[in-house]
Each structure stands twice: as C-alpha cells, then as structure tokens.
Design an enzyme around this catalytic site. Sequence first.
Site, PDB file in Angstrom:
ATOM      1  N   CYS A  53       0.855  -1.197   0.000  1.00 32.28           N
ATOM      2  CA  CYS A  53       0.000   0.000   0.000  1.00 32.28           C
ATOM      3  C   CYS A  53       0.892   1.249   0.000  1.00 32.28           C
ATOM      4  O   CYS A  53       2.124   1.153   0.094  1.00 32.28           O
ATOM      5  CB  CYS A  53      -0.865  -0.018   1.255  1.00 32.28           C
ATOM      6  SG  CYS A  53       0.159  -0.079   2.741  1.00 32.28           S
ATOM      7  N   CYS A 148       2.559   6.431   8.505  1.00 25.83           N
ATOM      8  CA  CYS A 148       1.662   6.543   7.350  1.00 25.83           C
ATOM      9  C   CYS A 148       0.670   7.700   7.547  1.00 25.83           C
ATOM     10  O   CYS A 148       0.095   7.850   8.632  1.00 25.83           O
ATOM     11  CB  CYS A 148       0.893   5.226   7.194  1.00 25.83           C
ATOM     12  SG  CYS A 148      -0.273   5.299   5.839  1.00 25.83           S
ATOM     13  N   HIS A 176      -1.148  -3.892  19.373  1.00 25.54           N
ATOM     14  CA  HIS A 176      -0.604  -3.559  18.051  1.00 25.54           C
ATOM     15  C   HIS A 176       0.069  -2.182  18.099  1.00 25.54           C
ATOM     16  O   HIS A 176      -0.461  -1.249  18.711  1.00 25.54           O
ATOM     17  CB  HIS A 176      -1.757  -3.562  17.038  1.00 25.54           C
ATOM     18  CG  HIS A 176      -1.314  -3.494  15.608  1.00 25.54           C
ATOM     19  ND1 HIS A 176      -0.895  -2.323  15.029  1.00 25.54           N
ATOM     20  CD2 HIS A 176      -1.223  -4.437  14.646  1.00 25.54           C
ATOM     21  CE1 HIS A 176      -0.577  -2.559  13.765  1.00 25.54           C
ATOM     22  NE2 HIS A 176      -0.764  -3.840  13.507  1.00 25.54           N
ATOM     23  N   GLU A 178       0.320   0.230  16.026  1.00 26.08           N
ATOM     24  CA  GLU A 178      -0.464   1.380  15.562  1.00 26.08           C
ATOM     25  C   GLU A 178      -1.472   1.814  16.630  1.00 26.08           C
ATOM     26  O   GLU A 178      -1.643   3.008  16.897  1.00 26.08           O
ATOM     27  CB  GLU A 178      -1.198   1.034  14.260  1.00 26.08           C
ATOM     28  CG  GLU A 178      -2.004   2.210  13.741  1.00 26.08           C
ATOM     29  CD  GLU A 178      -2.983   1.830  12.634  1.00 26.08           C
ATOM     30  OE1 GLU A 178      -2.589   1.083  11.724  1.00 26.08           O
ATOM     31  OE2 GLU A 178      -4.130   2.296  12.700  1.00 26.08           O
ATOM     32  N   THR A 244      -6.389   1.342  11.475  1.00 26.00           N
ATOM     33  CA  THR A 244      -6.665   1.439  10.034  1.00 26.00           C
ATOM     34  C   THR A 244      -6.864   0.097   9.343  1.00 26.00           C
ATOM     35  O   THR A 244      -7.316   0.050   8.202  1.00 26.00           O
ATOM     36  CB  THR A 244      -5.472   2.123   9.328  1.00 26.00           C
ATOM     37  OG1 THR A 244      -4.294   1.388   9.661  1.00 26.00           O
ATOM     38  CG2 THR A 244      -5.322   3.568   9.731  1.00 26.00           C
ATOM     39  N   CYS A 283      -8.058   2.640   6.429  1.00 22.98           N
ATOM     40  CA  CYS A 283      -7.374   3.293   5.312  1.00 22.98           C
ATOM     41  C   CYS A 283      -7.896   2.721   3.996  1.00 22.98           C
ATOM     42  O   CYS A 283      -8.550   1.671   3.977  1.00 22.98           O
ATOM     43  CB  CYS A 283      -5.870   3.100   5.436  1.00 22.98           C
ATOM     44  SG  CYS A 283      -5.364   1.424   5.111  1.00 22.98           S
ATOM     45  N   SER A 312       0.624  -9.538  10.732  1.00 24.00           N
ATOM     46  CA  SER A 312       0.015  -8.447   9.965  1.00 24.00           C
ATOM     47  C   SER A 312      -1.500  -8.454  10.177  1.00 24.00           C
ATOM     48  O   SER A 312      -2.178  -9.433   9.869  1.00 24.00           O
ATOM     49  CB  SER A 312       0.348  -8.630   8.482  1.00 24.00           C
ATOM     50  OG  SER A 312      -0.567  -7.909   7.687  1.00 24.00           O
ATOM     51  N   SER A 313      -1.991  -7.350  10.711  1.00 18.36           N
ATOM     52  CA  SER A 313      -3.424  -7.261  11.036  1.00 18.36           C
ATOM     53  C   SER A 313      -4.280  -7.326   9.772  1.00 18.36           C
ATOM     54  O   SER A 313      -5.242  -8.099   9.699  1.00 18.36           O
ATOM     55  CB  SER A 313      -3.670  -5.949  11.784  1.00 18.36           C
ATOM     56  OG  SER A 313      -5.025  -5.713  11.930  1.00 18.36           O
ATOM     57  N   SER A 375       1.432  -5.539   3.375  1.00 26.43           N
ATOM     58  CA  SER A 375       2.866  -5.420   3.631  1.00 26.43           C
ATOM     59  C   SER A 375       3.659  -6.530   2.947  1.00 26.43           C
ATOM     60  O   SER A 375       4.817  -6.771   3.284  1.00 26.43           O
ATOM     61  CB  SER A 375       3.121  -5.427   5.146  1.00 26.43           C
ATOM     62  OG  SER A 375       2.371  -6.446   5.767  1.00 26.43           O
TER      63      SER A 375
END
Length: 408
Positions: A53, A148, A176, A178, A244, A283, A312-313, A375
């Site tokens: 992304c 980001c 997490h 983020e 996100t 996002c 990775s979520s 990712s």
Amino acid sequence: MKKFDIPAFYRSTIISRIKQFRNLKDPRKKDLKPIALDFGPVRFFIPRHFGFCYGVENAIEIAYKTLENNPDKRIFLLSEMIHNPGVNEDLFNRGVKFLMDTSGNNLIDWNELKRDDIVIIPAFGTTLEIQQKLNQIGINAYQFNTTCPFVEKVWNRSSQLGTEDFTIIIHGKHYHEETRATFSHSKIHGPSLIVRNLEEAKYLADVILGEKSKENFYSYFDGKYSEGFDPEKDLQKIGVVNQTTMLATETQEIADHLKSVMQKKYGMQNLSSHFADTKDTLCYATYDNQEATYGLLESPVDLAIVVGGYNSSNTSHIVELCEAKLPTYFISSADKIISVNSIKHFNIHSKSEHVTKNFIPRKDMVSILLTSGASCPDSVVDQVLSKVHSFFEKVKSIEEVLNEIVKD
Ligand code: SF4
C-alpha cells in the site's frame, strides 16, 4: 497516486504486469472481479487489489534511502518497520538494528543510543512517550519518520473528538503498534478506551446502561483505558475511531451497537450530543483489499492461499474472510509450500503453524484464490504462484498466459 522508489527485488514480473493491465483498464477500481490465470490443470484467481500500500511503499523508500545516504551512521528502527518478515530481515542484514519487538519490549537498551544515531519511526507511528524519550537523547523523532498519513488521519480524528468533549473509543488491538500509538496520541485530547471486538463493545454497552459496575469496567478493560478514566462520567459522550487495518464490517457493528445504546439511554432527540456519528477510519488499502476479497470469494475455487506476515493485522482479516468460505492457507513465503502434498501454514486462532497434507485436491482442474496483505512484496506472491504452477504437468507457461491476458 505517488510512485515510490523501492528496491527492484520487491517488485515482481508476474503480478506487476497484471496490476498494470488492470489499472489501465479500470483506473477507478470499479470492477472488483478477480482476474483468472488459466494454465489448464490449474487456475489462479488474482484479486483486483492487494499487496504493498501507499504507507508501506513510503516507509520502504525512506528506510532504504536513509541507509544509502548515511553509510557512516548507526541506523535503528524503533520496531518492525512493517509486518513482513522478509522486509525486516533484509533491513537487518543491511545493518539496521531493531530497538524493540512488536510488543514494545526493548531489544536494545535506550542508554545505548547516542545523539548522532538515526532512529526510523515505522509506518505504524509511535507513542508520544517514545518520541519524548528520543528527544531527551537528542534524536529528532521526526527526521526519519515513516508514519503513514492514514494513521495520522486517525490521530487527527481522535483529537477532533476529544476537542468536542467526546470520549474516544478506539476499535483496535491494544497490543498492536499502531493502536498503541493512536491511544497515546488520543489520550492527550480526551479520555480514551480500546475495544477489541463486538463482544467487548457489548460489555461496554452494559457499563453504559448501568448493568455492569465501575469495578467490572476496570477489571474487564484493564490496560486499555487512559489514566483517570471514570466510566460514570466519561461514557456520556462517545465517538469511535479505529485501527486502520480492522475488519470494516466489525467496526460498523461496533459503532451501530454503541449508537443504539446511546439512543436507548438518552433518546433519539439527544443522540447527536452523546454519540459522534463519524465514518470509520480504515485506510483505503484495507477497504480496497477487503472489498476485492469479497469480489474474489464469488469465484468458484477449491482453496485460498494468502501470503503475508503472521503478525500483519490487515492480512489476518483477509484470511478471516477467506476461511469462512474455503480451505485457506496463510503462509509467509513460498518456502512454506513444502511439496505438492504438503504446506506449512499459520492458524490465526491458535497462533501457530501447522502442516496440512494433500492441500491441493486431486482433480482435473484445480482453482486457487491467491492474494496477499498490504505489507507483502508482489515478488513473494510471484514465487508462490510459480512454485504451485511447477507442480502441474501439461500446463501453459506463465508468459503465455500473461500474454493472452494483456492481449484482451
Ligand atoms: S495499511 Fe493503510 S494505514 Fe497501514 S501503512 Fe498501509 S496505507 Fe497506511
């Protein structure tokens, strides 16, 4: 969208051609149908949207440029730059050191940092507390910042809610990176609470309606609320933001549930003073990937292979959508496909790898859904496709099938 300069080994020869072709034909992504690569005995269905992304490419560009431009400096990453093992390993092999693991535990003592070291902030952003720690050492936390812009958007929305006296409910995973960063930024603007899923939102609803006590709240949400949070006072006006990369449908369910509870408690006429009716803060990549996965799942396939980092979520949510319909194999690289008969894959529920035998059904034509998270480099998806393709006899070559598609 901006084009980033990322190392060629992350680009692909197969997937890039498909993406270029589809972007030319459908620049506004209106057609969410997958593309079918028909090799004869095996067909792959490739979604309209997946892979790197904006935020990931931006982070990779900054990290590799920083390495190139600063050969004499010590370069650290706060933690994994993105949730992809191959990308992190490559940076590590080039000399980048990781200060923390993904849970925030120190791998290197802060005291080892010096003011002329470089510290790269990952795409998830970081907490204000860590920024302050870096500033105290004399390191500018903003100079090599790959946060980001879509994460920063969540922080702005939280700040707006806080300024309007709403308590900020963050739909996310409290461990997490983020969400830890978002929580840190939001709690300076207003009382903040992290809610993981609908089950937790329902518990919160019981607290709001007085069916669960203050003490119940503190023990159930331990470690997930801001200091001084008072459920009697701080749950009268609420608004929801989210990590996100959550599942869009889950965020919607949580927001709808909490809205209906506030309506029940305060009445329809007073709802807007007690519930901030904001849109989710997912996002574009999460949204597009999930929508493309729904489009993909309409295809008649035998199994799904999802490629990405196990932590990775956004990838785990794609797995969740696929496994509700199909045998789904979540792998981090082509090496996990041990042979035509055997695959080592990650189970998102038990959080461990398992080996499944005979994962490719024995039939004349096998159809496979192939996708990846935000990712995951397209080159890794190429490797997976090529490996599975190599198991079949009397197949068309990859080049031949790509040429057929592009000719359409
Ligand atoms: S998944 Fe979304 S928020 Fe995360 S880095 Fe990519 S674009 Fe940014």
